[in-house]
Design a protein around this motif. Structure first.
Motif, mmCIF file in Angstrom:
data_model
loop_
_atom_site.group_PDB
_atom_site.id
_atom_site.type_symbol
_atom_site.label_atom_id
_atom_site.label_comp_id
_atom_site.label_asym_id
_atom_site.label_seq_id
_atom_site.Cartn_x
_atom_site.Cartn_y
_atom_site.Cartn_z
ATOM 1 N N VAL A 1 -7.310 12.788 33.263
ATOM 2 C CA VAL A 1 -5.929 13.299 33.325
ATOM 3 C C VAL A 1 -5.468 13.844 31.967
ATOM 4 O O VAL A 1 -4.276 14.076 31.758
ATOM 5 C CB VAL A 1 -4.948 12.216 33.839
ATOM 6 C CG1 VAL A 1 -5.294 11.828 35.269
ATOM 7 C CG2 VAL A 1 -4.934 10.986 32.932
ATOM 8 N N ARG B 1 -5.875 12.488 28.795
ATOM 9 C CA ARG B 1 -5.417 11.535 27.773
ATOM 10 C C ARG B 1 -6.621 10.987 27.003
ATOM 11 O O ARG B 1 -7.746 10.982 27.500
ATOM 12 C CB ARG B 1 -4.646 10.382 28.423
ATOM 13 C CG ARG B 1 -3.407 10.794 29.192
ATOM 14 C CD ARG B 1 -2.369 11.494 28.324
ATOM 15 N NE ARG B 1 -1.967 10.664 27.187
ATOM 16 C CZ ARG B 1 -1.046 11.037 26.296
ATOM 17 N NH1 ARG B 1 -0.452 12.222 26.416
ATOM 18 N NH2 ARG B 1 -0.728 10.235 25.302
ATOM 19 N N LEU C 1 2.635 12.253 32.139
ATOM 20 C CA LEU C 1 1.826 12.418 33.349
ATOM 21 C C LEU C 1 2.694 12.494 34.607
ATOM 22 O O LEU C 1 3.744 11.855 34.691
ATOM 23 C CB LEU C 1 0.841 11.254 33.499
ATOM 24 C CG LEU C 1 -0.255 11.129 32.435
ATOM 25 C CD1 LEU C 1 -1.177 9.966 32.783
ATOM 26 C CD2 LEU C 1 -1.056 12.424 32.305
ATOM 27 N N ALA D 1 -0.856 11.791 38.803
ATOM 28 C CA ALA D 1 -1.809 11.384 37.771
ATOM 29 C C ALA D 1 -1.719 9.882 37.506
ATOM 30 O O ALA D 1 -2.742 9.212 37.298
ATOM 31 C CB ALA D 1 -1.552 12.171 36.484
#
Length: 217
Positions: A23, A25, A69, A73
């Motif tokens: 996602v 990160r 997010l 997500a």
């Protein structure tokens, strides 16, 4: 009776790092997120008004990623709890208990259904008599009442029940509540000076179980 903490003791929460990357990160945020979830759950338990693990985890995840997010997500990352692989020393530990005819249970903060799915996927649930969650009493570990509730569920006095975990604070809570404590030091490296001394400690979970079984009856 032996109670096993689930997440990070039996199952590798570090595998969530791949979902963080998916996602967008940094992979290290899995640990910040998981630690924050436990901290917030403990704080809410102490202060009153604790919410279910899933809600606490979702809030902690939002904070960790600084609200960047989407809900989809967040769902994707949190769904990873149902698909975590086992640590390689867990199955042998459970087999040893089965051979010794000592009942084993999973004991978690999170929803029992999530833990069951994860343990089923890891091939471990077949070794367990049951899966318990302290969500049933609206608390996170480690207050004494949480461990006493677990002992009531397995119908055994505290001094005949062992709590095994890779978190020293969890074992500390169990020992303070009158249970036997077994610490797997593979996360922390050694027993911290500030916690109650566990009855047994070793790096590997199966060695912890072996030493518990060797304790005087």
């Amino acid at each position: 009776m032996v109670l096993f903490d689930v997440f990070e003791t039996m199952l590798q929460v570090s595998e969530l790092q791949h979902r963080f990357v998916d996602v967008g990160r940094p992979p290290h945020e899995w640990e910040v997120f998981f630690t924050r979830t436990l901290r917030d759950g403990m704080a809410l338990t102490l202060a009153g008004g604790v919410r279910p693990f899933g809600e606490v985890a979702r809030a902690a995840l939002r904070t960790t990623v600084r609200h960047t997010l989407s809900e989809q997500a967040l769902d994707y990352v949190l769904a990873g709890f149902r698909e975590l692989p086992p640590h390689p020393d867990v199955e042998h530990a459970l087999v040893m208990l089965a051979r010794a005819r000592v009942p084993a249970y999973a004991f978690t903060h999170g929803a029992a259904s999530v833990a069951c799915d994860a343990l089923d996927g890891a091939g471990l649930r077949t070794y367990l008599r049951g899966v318990m969650s302290c969500e049933s009493i609206h608390a996170f570990k480690p207050p004494a009442r949480v461990y006493h509730w677990a002992c009531q569920q397995v119908d055994a006095p505290a001094d005949r029940v062992a709590l095994v975990a890779a978190h020293s604070w969890d074992v500390h809570g169990a020992v303070r509540a009158g249970l036997l404590g077994g610490l797997a030091t593979r996360l922390e490296g050694a027993v911290p000076d500030v916690v109650a001394r566990p009855h047994v400690a070793a790096e590997r979970l199966d060695v912890v179980v072996e030493r518990l079984l060797a304790l005087p009856a």
